[in-house]
Design an enzyme around this catalytic site. Structure first.
Site, PDB file in Angstrom:
ATOM      1  N   GLU A 102      -7.720  12.217 -11.621  1.00 48.79           N
ATOM      2  CA  GLU A 102      -6.782  11.859 -12.674  1.00 48.79           C
ATOM      3  C   GLU A 102      -6.735  10.344 -12.885  1.00 48.79           C
ATOM      4  OE1 GLU A 102      -3.704  15.591 -12.726  1.00 48.79           O
ATOM      5  OE2 GLU A 102      -3.058  13.806 -11.667  1.00 48.79           O
ATOM      6  N   CYS A 114      -4.911   3.053 -15.014  1.00 48.30           N
ATOM      7  CA  CYS A 114      -4.718   3.267 -13.579  1.00 48.30           C
ATOM      8  C   CYS A 114      -5.776   4.262 -13.112  1.00 48.30           C
ATOM      9  CB  CYS A 114      -3.305   3.807 -13.364  1.00 48.30           C
ATOM     10  SG  CYS A 114      -2.950   4.250 -11.661  1.00 48.30           S
ATOM     11  N   CYS A 165      -5.951  12.189  -0.831  1.00 50.12           N
ATOM     12  CA  CYS A 165      -5.746  10.955  -0.064  1.00 50.12           C
ATOM     13  C   CYS A 165      -5.449  11.325   1.377  1.00 50.12           C
ATOM     14  CB  CYS A 165      -4.578  10.169  -0.647  1.00 50.12           C
ATOM     15  SG  CYS A 165      -4.298   8.579   0.180  1.00 50.12           S
ATOM     16  N   CYS A 217       1.415   9.728   2.680  1.00 45.25           N
ATOM     17  CA  CYS A 217       2.728   9.087   2.537  1.00 45.25           C
ATOM     18  C   CYS A 217       3.725  10.169   2.130  1.00 45.25           C
ATOM     19  CB  CYS A 217       2.668   7.977   1.481  1.00 45.25           C
ATOM     20  SG  CYS A 217       1.563   6.631   1.963  1.00 45.25           S
ATOM     21  N   CYS A 237       4.727  10.854  -1.691  1.00 40.54           N
ATOM     22  CA  CYS A 237       3.673  10.796  -2.715  1.00 40.54           C
ATOM     23  C   CYS A 237       3.028  12.167  -2.912  1.00 40.54           C
ATOM     24  CB  CYS A 237       2.617   9.783  -2.281  1.00 40.54           C
ATOM     25  SG  CYS A 237       1.225   9.658  -3.413  1.00 40.54           S
ATOM     26  N   GLY A 251      -5.615   8.214  -4.033  1.00 42.13           N
ATOM     27  CA  GLY A 251      -6.478   7.730  -2.962  1.00 42.13           C
ATOM     28  C   GLY A 251      -6.132   6.334  -2.485  1.00 42.13           C
ATOM     29  N   GLU A 252      -6.753   5.948  -1.377  1.00 42.92           N
ATOM     30  CA  GLU A 252      -6.552   4.624  -0.794  1.00 42.92           C
ATOM     31  C   GLU A 252      -7.828   3.802  -1.011  1.00 42.92           C
ATOM     32  OE1 GLU A 252      -4.332   2.519   0.518  1.00 42.92           O
ATOM     33  OE2 GLU A 252      -6.048   1.203   0.846  1.00 42.92           O
ATOM     34  N   SER A 310      -4.655  -1.907  -5.104  1.00 39.21           N
ATOM     35  CA  SER A 310      -3.462  -1.677  -4.281  1.00 39.21           C
ATOM     36  C   SER A 310      -3.837  -0.980  -2.980  1.00 39.21           C
ATOM     37  CB  SER A 310      -2.475  -0.800  -5.056  1.00 39.21           C
ATOM     38  OG  SER A 310      -1.315  -0.579  -4.286  1.00 39.21           O
ATOM     39  N   SER A 361       1.501  -1.816  -0.892  1.00 41.45           N
ATOM     40  CA  SER A 361       2.621  -0.875  -0.955  1.00 41.45           C
ATOM     41  C   SER A 361       3.503  -1.081   0.262  1.00 41.45           C
ATOM     42  CB  SER A 361       2.075   0.560  -0.997  1.00 41.45           C
ATOM     43  OG  SER A 361       1.375   0.755  -2.202  1.00 41.45           O
ATOM     44  N   LEU A 362       4.626  -1.741   0.068  1.00 37.23           N
ATOM     45  CA  LEU A 362       5.490  -2.126   1.196  1.00 37.23           C
ATOM     46  C   LEU A 362       6.504  -1.023   1.508  1.00 37.23           C
ATOM     47  CD1 LEU A 362       6.066  -4.498   3.112  1.00 37.23           C
ATOM     48  CD2 LEU A 362       7.688  -5.370   1.409  1.00 37.23           C
ATOM     49  N   ASN A 408       9.753   8.464  -8.140  1.00 34.06           N
ATOM     50  CA  ASN A 408       9.505   9.536  -9.100  1.00 34.06           C
ATOM     51  C   ASN A 408       9.539  10.857  -8.355  1.00 34.06           C
ATOM     52  OD1 ASN A 408       9.003   7.948 -11.519  1.00 34.06           O
ATOM     53  ND2 ASN A 408       7.207   7.193 -10.416  1.00 34.06           N
ATOM     54  N   CYS A 440       3.861   6.905 -11.160  1.00 27.23           N
ATOM     55  CA  CYS A 440       3.389   6.568  -9.811  1.00 27.23           C
ATOM     56  C   CYS A 440       3.699   7.693  -8.849  1.00 27.23           C
ATOM     57  CB  CYS A 440       4.115   5.337  -9.275  1.00 27.23           C
ATOM     58  SG  CYS A 440       3.831   3.856 -10.183  1.00 27.23           S
TER      59      CYS A 440
HETATM   60  N1  SAH Z   1      -3.050   4.140  -1.671  1.00 25.15           N
HETATM   61  C1  SAH Z   1      -2.828   2.936  -2.418  1.00 25.15           C
HETATM   62  C2  SAH Z   1      -3.028   3.133  -3.916  1.00 25.15           C
HETATM   63  C3  SAH Z   1      -1.995   4.022  -4.574  1.00 25.15           C
HETATM   64  S1  SAH Z   1      -0.991   3.021  -5.564  1.00 25.15           S
HETATM   65  C4  SAH Z   1      -1.451   2.396  -2.115  1.00 25.15           C
HETATM   66  O1  SAH Z   1      -0.687   3.085  -1.449  1.00 25.15           O
HETATM   67  O2  SAH Z   1      -1.145   1.276  -2.477  1.00 25.15           O
HETATM   68  C5  SAH Z   1       0.283   4.113  -6.030  1.00 25.15           C
HETATM   69  C6  SAH Z   1       1.635   3.497  -5.799  1.00 25.15           C
HETATM   70  O3  SAH Z   1       2.661   4.443  -6.148  1.00 25.15           O
HETATM   71  C7  SAH Z   1       1.841   3.153  -4.333  1.00 25.15           C
HETATM   72  O4  SAH Z   1       2.602   1.990  -4.217  1.00 25.15           O
HETATM   73  C8  SAH Z   1       2.623   4.348  -3.877  1.00 25.15           C
HETATM   74  O5  SAH Z   1       3.297   4.106  -2.695  1.00 25.15           O
HETATM   75  C9  SAH Z   1       3.533   4.588  -5.057  1.00 25.15           C
HETATM   76  N2  SAH Z   1       4.116   5.919  -5.055  1.00 25.15           N
HETATM   77  C10 SAH Z   1       3.649   7.015  -4.439  1.00 25.15           C
HETATM   78  N3  SAH Z   1       4.467   8.065  -4.660  1.00 25.15           N
HETATM   79  C11 SAH Z   1       5.468   7.615  -5.414  1.00 25.15           C
HETATM   80  C12 SAH Z   1       6.614   8.235  -5.985  1.00 25.15           C
HETATM   81  N4  SAH Z   1       6.850   9.530  -5.807  1.00 25.15           N
HETATM   82  N5  SAH Z   1       7.436   7.483  -6.739  1.00 25.15           N
HETATM   83  C13 SAH Z   1       7.170   6.171  -6.959  1.00 25.15           C
HETATM   84  N6  SAH Z   1       6.105   5.537  -6.455  1.00 25.15           N
HETATM   85  C14 SAH Z   1       5.259   6.246  -5.675  1.00 25.15           C
END
Ligand code: SAH
Length: 391
Positions: free
Chosen positions: A94, A107, A114, A118, A121, A163-164, A195, A217-218, A294, A337
């Site tokens: 996607e 994006c 992945c 997390c 996600c 994915g990462e 990211s 992603s903090l 989200n 996201c």
């Molecule tokens: N794996 C990489 C690239 C993905 S970026 C990373 O983690 O940075 C996608 C971003 O959306 C990341 O910051 C992720 O943590 C965030 N994300 C994942 N699930 C989400 C959600 N349900 N609501 C808002 N942000 C989310």
């Protein structure tokens, strides 16, 4: 045999030059091919009119040039477009196109599923299938460009889909080189962002390989909370992550680290959390993107109320951070996201596609384009406290 053929999109221009040389084709043809494939967006070699017919025939016989086929397109009320693309092995990928005024951001995904799992996600809930190839990453850009409204052009690419990226670093580097190359997609280095959830040992290699923006992603400023949200934190805890970021010479006020912070009700949204974030990033040139969680069916987490979001952002600003609040885009089509899961729509097969879904590779008839809404609010010190933060 078709599958054994080399893929034009698997190579940066430098690498294509070497392949061509090995095959007795003039290396400078690599720039010419990239100009057609990426500059003009014409994939079929039979239309590359300034190449000798014999060479065109050779490309047609020996090389592949599209890694992905259309599986479906969904258009959000807010203009966001989610593309579902199918690889040759049937894997679904996607990508999301986000028009915002003069800017059109794409994006893109780097893996099928992945491995990082997390907890908030939707992609993480899918599990991991495989890395995408360079061609599969690059073809997301070629394919999604077909969906851009006339008069608009692609201005930004973010590696923030499924994915990462740093677990597929060679393919990410090679694809980013094509995004930046003046003969290919010709995007400026500040227009491409990769990211990571914090794969610490690969961060330096990413920035040494290609001059993109770095996003991290903090999501939490303590290991206890981050361990729960981003299990990778158990391997690379916050101290290690911050030490690695602070050691990067490329990070300057003009080239800050972009932190993403998904705000989750009752988990990481307290005034104490805001203070911990400020302490953690103090002195590091950075900007923080706040993303209200989200919601999706695989997660128990919820976004905070607007009041809590406003208070959290305001606290960060008072503590000296530069903060941007991201309003969810494309949430009605699961394109926001963390909502990318590349599942086919559940339920019985529909004969008629829904109004917003078009299962075709062609551009859907002009979407009803209302005025682009402001999807983000930039906050900086001295700015009034964000009262009308979420519109
Ligand atoms: N794996 C990489 C690239 C993905 S970026 C990373 O983690 O940075 C996608 C971003 O959306 C990341 O910051 C992720 O943590 C965030 N994300 C994942 N699930 C989400 C959600 N349900 N609501 C808002 N942000 C989310």
């Amino acid at each position: 045999m078709r599958e054994a053929r080399l893929h034009l999109q698997d190579h940066s221009i430098e690498s294509l030059r070497a392949c061509f040389a090995a095959q007795g084709i003039e290396p400078w043809r690599a720039e010419q091919v990239a100009g057609w494939l990426y500059g003009r967006g014409i994939a079929d070699p039979s239309q590359w009119t300034d190449l000798p017919a014999s060479l065109r025939d050779r490309f047609i016989a020996d090389w592949q040039w599209h890694a992905l086929e259309w599986d479906g397109v969904q258009r959000s009320r807010d203009g966001t477009v989610k593309g579902r693309l199918r690889a040759r092995d049937g894997a679904l990928v996607e990508s999301v196109l986000i028009p915002e005024g003069d800017r059109t951001t794409l994006c893109i995904s780097t893996q099928v599923g992945c491995p990082l799992a997390c907890s908030f996600c939707a992609t993480g809930a899918l599990g991991f299938t495989r890395n995408l190839t360079v061609a599969e990453i690059v073809d997301q850009v070629c394919r999604m460009r077909e969906q851009i409204a006339p008069g608009q052009r692609l201005t930004n690419v973010v590696y923030m889909g499924m994915g990462e990226p740093l677990l597929n670093l060679p393919a990410v580097l090679e694809s980013a080189r094509l995004l930046l190359h003046p003969k290919a997609f010709a995007l400026g280095p500040r227009k491409v962002t990769v990211s990571t959830a914090g794969v610490v040992p690969k961060i330096r290699a990413l920035l040494a390989g290609v001059p993109v923006n770095l996003a991290v992603s903090l999501h939490a400023a303590t290991d206890a909370v981050r361990d729960e949200l981003v299990p990778l934190n158990r391997r690379f805890p916050l101290a290690k992550l911050m030490e690695a970021l602070r050691s990067l010479e490329t990070v300057t006020p003009r080239r800050p680290v972009f932190f993403e912070y998904t705000l989750i009700e009752g988990v990481n949204d307290s005034p104490e959390d805001a203070r911990a974030v400020a302490r953690l990033v103090r002195g590091l040139p950075s900007k923080l993107n706040l993303i209200p969680m989200n919601a999706h069916e695989d997660s128990r987490y919820r976004p905070p109320s607007d009041a809590v979001l406003t208070r959290f952002a305001g606290n960060l600003v008072r503590l000296g951070l530069t903060v941007t609040v991201r309003r969810p885009r494309g949430a009605d089509i699961d394109a926001a996201c963390g909502q990318l899961a590349a599942r086919r729509a559940a339920g019985p097969p529909r004969s008629e596609p829904e109004a917003s879904e078009v299962v075709t590779g062609r551009r859907a008839g002009g979407p009803p384009r209302s005025e682009p809404e402001a999807s983000e609010v930039h906050l900086a010190e001295g700015a009034p406290t964000p009262a009308a933060l979420l519109v």
